[in-house]
Design a protein around this motif. Structure first.
Motif, PDB file in Angstrom:
ATOM      1  N   LYS A 144      82.909  15.786 126.664  1.00  0.00           N
ATOM      2  CA  LYS A 144      82.193  16.095 125.428  1.00  0.00           C
ATOM      3  C   LYS A 144      82.127  14.866 124.533  1.00  0.00           C
ATOM      4  O   LYS A 144      81.077  14.561 123.939  1.00  0.00           O
ATOM      5  CB  LYS A 144      82.894  17.243 124.691  1.00  0.00           C
ATOM      6  CG  LYS A 144      82.181  17.674 123.419  1.00  0.00           C
ATOM      7  CD  LYS A 144      82.910  18.825 122.743  1.00  0.00           C
ATOM      8  CE  LYS A 144      82.204  19.211 121.445  1.00  0.00           C
ATOM      9  NZ  LYS A 144      82.916  20.323 120.734  1.00  0.00           N
ATOM     10  N   GLN A 145      83.247  14.132 124.430  1.00  0.00           N
ATOM     11  CA  GLN A 145      83.273  12.920 123.612  1.00  0.00           C
ATOM     12  C   GLN A 145      82.292  11.880 124.146  1.00  0.00           C
ATOM     13  O   GLN A 145      81.576  11.236 123.368  1.00  0.00           O
ATOM     14  CB  GLN A 145      84.692  12.339 123.579  1.00  0.00           C
ATOM     15  CG  GLN A 145      85.683  13.163 122.779  1.00  0.00           C
ATOM     16  CD  GLN A 145      87.101  12.626 122.889  1.00  0.00           C
ATOM     17  OE1 GLN A 145      87.408  11.817 123.763  1.00  0.00           O
ATOM     18  NE2 GLN A 145      87.966  13.072 122.004  1.00  0.00           N
ATOM     19  N   ILE A 146      82.282  11.719 125.470  1.00  0.00           N
ATOM     20  CA  ILE A 146      81.382  10.742 126.087  1.00  0.00           C
ATOM     21  C   ILE A 146      79.927  11.118 125.827  1.00  0.00           C
ATOM     22  O   ILE A 146      79.096  10.262 125.510  1.00  0.00           O
ATOM     23  CB  ILE A 146      81.660  10.634 127.599  1.00  0.00           C
ATOM     24  CG1 ILE A 146      83.017   9.959 127.838  1.00  0.00           C
ATOM     25  CG2 ILE A 146      80.554   9.842 128.307  1.00  0.00           C
ATOM     26  CD1 ILE A 146      83.468   9.991 129.282  1.00  0.00           C
ATOM     27  N   ALA A 147      79.624  12.415 125.950  1.00  0.00           N
ATOM     28  CA  ALA A 147      78.253  12.882 125.703  1.00  0.00           C
ATOM     29  C   ALA A 147      77.843  12.621 124.255  1.00  0.00           C
ATOM     30  O   ALA A 147      76.716  12.179 123.982  1.00  0.00           O
ATOM     31  CB  ALA A 147      78.142  14.372 126.026  1.00  0.00           C
ATOM     32  N   GLU A 148      78.768  12.872 123.317  1.00  0.00           N
ATOM     33  CA  GLU A 148      78.475  12.623 121.904  1.00  0.00           C
ATOM     34  C   GLU A 148      78.294  11.140 121.629  1.00  0.00           C
ATOM     35  O   GLU A 148      77.402  10.737 120.868  1.00  0.00           O
ATOM     36  CB  GLU A 148      79.605  13.198 121.036  1.00  0.00           C
ATOM     37  CG  GLU A 148      79.641  14.717 121.011  1.00  0.00           C
ATOM     38  CD  GLU A 148      80.864  15.264 120.290  1.00  0.00           C
ATOM     39  OE1 GLU A 148      81.772  14.454 119.968  1.00  0.00           O
ATOM     40  OE2 GLU A 148      80.918  16.488 120.047  1.00  0.00           O
ATOM     41  N   GLN A 149      79.161  10.310 122.254  1.00  0.00           N
ATOM     42  CA  GLN A 149      79.051   8.867 122.072  1.00  0.00           C
ATOM     43  C   GLN A 149      77.733   8.337 122.621  1.00  0.00           C
ATOM     44  O   GLN A 149      77.091   7.475 122.014  1.00  0.00           O
ATOM     45  CB  GLN A 149      80.227   8.159 122.748  1.00  0.00           C
ATOM     46  CG  GLN A 149      81.555   8.365 122.031  1.00  0.00           C
ATOM     47  CD  GLN A 149      82.744   7.915 122.851  1.00  0.00           C
ATOM     48  OE1 GLN A 149      82.594   7.417 123.962  1.00  0.00           O
ATOM     49  NE2 GLN A 149      83.941   8.095 122.317  1.00  0.00           N
TER      50      GLN A 149
END
Length: 284
Positions: free
Chosen positions: A131-136
């Motif tokens: 999720k963090q990678i997708a947001e980044q």
């Protein structure tokens, strides 16, 4: 005639127990998949709104349990050999992993040696990282788009300045300023392009900017993105570059495994930030 009783070793007993466990787990997963198949068949025949009632009255399953059993059939039946050693609870937990990645995940994380609780924790961490990678990536894509617009504006400003240019010192300074800003913006856009193509790094090796600091940076980013003033645009480019370098510095720091050395450099960063803060407060 006296019958000789051969004492069996504990190693033999343990091997037999593990064999029975394996057979039981395999049968349990296969049985769950078969039940799931039949639940799908029944659900397709029932009128809308009757599913929960039918489950309760006929098979005493909750809807969540029925959903798990149907998913087990859909996800595991086509490759039962690869997942045959999983317990039911682990099979359900692994539904949280994308089907294309599941088999590799099991091998890389030694799922057989984990408890169900440990497995759920690892899966939760993986989902959080994804999720963090997708947001980044979404933020980087948006930032890249804004930078590309800024680059177009800078190119137009530079062309206009050259067309209207005189031999005055002010004109030369303006052209030089725009040229420098354009170079910085293009460099930042290139770095963003590379970061979007790069393979994500593992969560365990990443130091992240504290949430409170990140929130403040995001708010400032939002305000800067609304600006059309050349001086503010220049500041935005420099500011974005500073944030990017800070993140890269934290990533490099996380790769230093020696705890004493790692702490030494953390202290150095703290001292530098204190000095920067004192300098900034002094100027303001």
């Amino acid at each position: 005639m006296t019958q000789l009783i051969t004492e069996r070793s504990t190693d033999v007993i343990a091997a037999e127990i593990n064999a029975i466990k394996f057979q039981t787990q395999t049968m349990m997963l296969q049985a769950s998949a078969e039940i799931g198949k039949r639940l799908i068949e029944a659900k397709e025949q029932l009128p809308h709104g009757e599913w929960g009632k039918w489950l309760k009255e006929n098979v005493e399953y909750s809807q969540s349990t029925a959903n798990n059993l149907m998913q087990i059939h859909m996800e595991y039946s086509s490759n039962s050999q690869a997942f045959g050693s999983l317990s039911y609870s682990k099979a359900v937990a692994l539904l949280g992993i994308d089907a294309d990645d599941r088999e590799v995940f099991i091998q890389e994380n030694s799922v057989d040696e984990m408890s169900t609780r440990e497995l759920k924790k690892v899966i939760k961490e993986k989902q959080k990282l994804e999720k963090q990678i997708a947001e980044q990536k979404a933020d980087a894509t948006k930032e890249k788009s804004l930078l590309e617009k800024n680059i177009q504006d800078l190119v137009q400003q530079l062309e206009d300045a050259r067309v209207q240019s005189s031999e005055s010192e002010d004109s030369k300074k303006e052209i030089n300023r725009l040229t420098q800003e354009l170079a910085v913006a293009e460099s930042r856009a290139k770095k963003l392009e590379e970061s979007l193509k790069a393979k994500p790094i593992e969560a365990a090796t990443v130091e992240v900017i504290p949430e409170s600091v990140q929130k403040e940076l995001d708010q400032l980013r939002s305000k800067l993105n609304e600006s059309t003033d050349p001086a503010e645009i220049k500041f935005k480019i420099r500011f974005e570059s500073l944030i990017n370098e800070f993140s890269s510095t934290l990533e490099a720091l996380s790769e230093i495994s020696n705890s004493d050395t790692n702490q030494k450099y953390k202290n150095a960063i703290h001292k530098l930030m204190d000095k920067m803060r004192a300098t900034l407060d002094g100027e303001l």
